[in-house]
Enzyme design. Structure first.
Site, PDB file in Angstrom:
ATOM      1  N   SER A  10      72.459  20.251  46.099  1.00  0.00           N
ATOM      2  CA  SER A  10      72.727  20.257  44.731  1.00  0.00           C
ATOM      3  C   SER A  10      73.596  21.672  44.487  1.00  0.00           C
ATOM      4  CB  SER A  10      71.361  20.563  44.005  1.00  0.00           C
ATOM      5  OG  SER A  10      71.681  20.973  42.680  1.00  0.00           O
ATOM      6  N   HIS A  34      75.403  16.523  45.146  1.00  0.00           N
ATOM      7  CA  HIS A  34      74.589  16.342  43.926  1.00  0.00           C
ATOM      8  C   HIS A  34      74.789  17.127  42.895  1.00  0.00           C
ATOM      9  CE1 HIS A  34      70.680  14.901  41.839  1.00  0.00           C
ATOM     10  NE2 HIS A  34      70.757  16.046  41.433  1.00  0.00           N
ATOM     11  N   ASP A  36      74.067  18.357  38.703  1.00  0.00           N
ATOM     12  CA  ASP A  36      73.111  18.369  37.820  1.00  0.00           C
ATOM     13  C   ASP A  36      73.823  18.619  36.249  1.00  0.00           C
ATOM     14  OD1 ASP A  36      70.619  18.111  39.063  1.00  0.00           O
ATOM     15  OD2 ASP A  36      71.160  19.968  40.184  1.00  0.00           O
ATOM     16  N   MET A  38      73.458  19.024  32.444  1.00  0.00           N
ATOM     17  CA  MET A  38      72.345  19.340  31.500  1.00  0.00           C
ATOM     18  C   MET A  38      73.287  19.799  30.316  1.00  0.00           C
ATOM     19  SD  MET A  38      70.049  22.079  34.081  1.00  0.00           S
ATOM     20  CE  MET A  38      69.574  21.474  35.648  1.00  0.00           C
ATOM     21  N   HIS A  67      73.576  13.360  38.446  1.00  0.00           N
ATOM     22  CA  HIS A  67      72.091  13.501  37.716  1.00  0.00           C
ATOM     23  C   HIS A  67      72.302  13.948  36.249  1.00  0.00           C
ATOM     24  CE1 HIS A  67      67.876  15.219  37.997  1.00  0.00           C
ATOM     25  NE2 HIS A  67      67.996  14.232  36.725  1.00  0.00           N
ATOM     26  N   MET A  69      70.878  14.980  33.142  1.00  0.00           N
ATOM     27  CA  MET A  69      69.659  15.589  32.399  1.00  0.00           C
ATOM     28  C   MET A  69      69.994  15.869  30.955  1.00  0.00           C
ATOM     29  SD  MET A  69      67.914  17.781  35.300  1.00  0.00           S
ATOM     30  CE  MET A  69      69.467  18.034  36.182  1.00  0.00           C
ATOM     31  N   MET A 138      61.290  13.241  40.224  1.00  0.00           N
ATOM     32  CA  MET A 138      61.422  14.706  40.007  1.00  0.00           C
ATOM     33  C   MET A 138      60.199  15.472  40.549  1.00  0.00           C
ATOM     34  SD  MET A 138      64.350  15.471  38.843  1.00  0.00           S
ATOM     35  CE  MET A 138      64.375  16.920  38.453  1.00  0.00           C
ATOM     36  N   ASP A 175      63.893  15.487  44.021  1.00  0.00           N
ATOM     37  CA  ASP A 175      64.588  16.272  43.654  1.00  0.00           C
ATOM     38  C   ASP A 175      63.750  17.568  42.951  1.00  0.00           C
ATOM     39  OD1 ASP A 175      66.455  18.211  42.680  1.00  0.00           O
ATOM     40  OD2 ASP A 175      67.309  17.018  41.170  1.00  0.00           O
TER      41      ASP A 175
END
Length: 216
Positions: A10, A34, A36, A38, A67, A69, A138, A175
């Site tokens: 990540s 990966h 993330d 957000m 991913h 979020m 998660m 994750d």
């Protein structure tokens, strides 16, 4: 012997002032990268957007696992796909019309995943299970890296494996709080893909850390 588990470092835990170098540190040993995403709404943190994904895409041929979020992820699917995402994972909790969003991801040509927060049951996905390429369990509450592992996630991975049955799809990803000890627990429970941030990028040798996670 079962299939080799995939490791997806990540970039949330990487040095953003040296992003291309961070990718290079793991590219030889990683299976996926990966990312993330957000938005400061679905989770309290704000991280990266399509421009960062596009920049990472220029540095590696590895699959980019995005991913999301964020609230209303359907607004940004095409942008992240055009930026280079190979898989797009949205949160069950952020999508009141989840089946429609999964169909829209597939229309972009990306693999479609759904992430589950710790308090969300695996069987919430039962009705759309066959439409998914990836289920992300998660093992921390999303929003920040470096959190402690949530032990109940082991049982959730086992439940996902049972729901999948003899099929090899969807892939089961985990994750949060992954290290050599928790990686072993998750692989035994049935995980196929482990996302690891701090355990990789805080190590003196990130490539070695990936190999140790896979072998553990």
């Amino acid at each position: 012997m079962g299939p080799t588990i995939r490791i997806a470092p990540s970039l949330l835990a990487a040095d953003f002032s040296y992003l291309a170098g961070s990718v290079a540190q793991v590219a030889k040993d990683a299976d996926w990268i990966h990312l993330d995403i957000m938005d400061g709404r679905f989770v309290p943190n704000i991280t990266m957007g399509p421009l960062v994904v596009e920049a990472v895409r220029k540095t590696t041929d590895l699959p980019l696992d995005v991913h999301m979020m964020i609230v209303e992820p359907e607004r940004y699917l095409e942008a992240f796909r055009l930026a280079g995402a190979d898989s797009l994972t949205v949160h069950y909790e952020a999508c009141p019309h989840l089946e429609r969003v999964i169909a829209e991801i597939h229309e972009t040509g990306a693999l479609a995943g759904v992430a589950l927060n710790p308090a969300t049951r695996v069987d919430a996905l039962a009705d759309i299970w066959d439409e998914l390429d990836l289920v992300l369990v998660m093992s921390v509450n999303p929003g920040f890296g470096g959190q402690a592992f949530w032990p109940h996630a082991v049982a959730k991975v086992a439940q996902a494996k049972a729901l999948r049955g003899d099929s090899d799809r969807p892939l089961i990803q985990v994750d949060g709080g992954i290290n050599q000890q928790t990686a072993q627990l998750m692989k035994q429970a049935g995980a196929d893909v482990l996302v690891a941030g701090t355990a990789v990028f805080a190590a003196d040798d990130p490539g070695l850390a990936i190999r140790q996670l896979r072998e553990s």
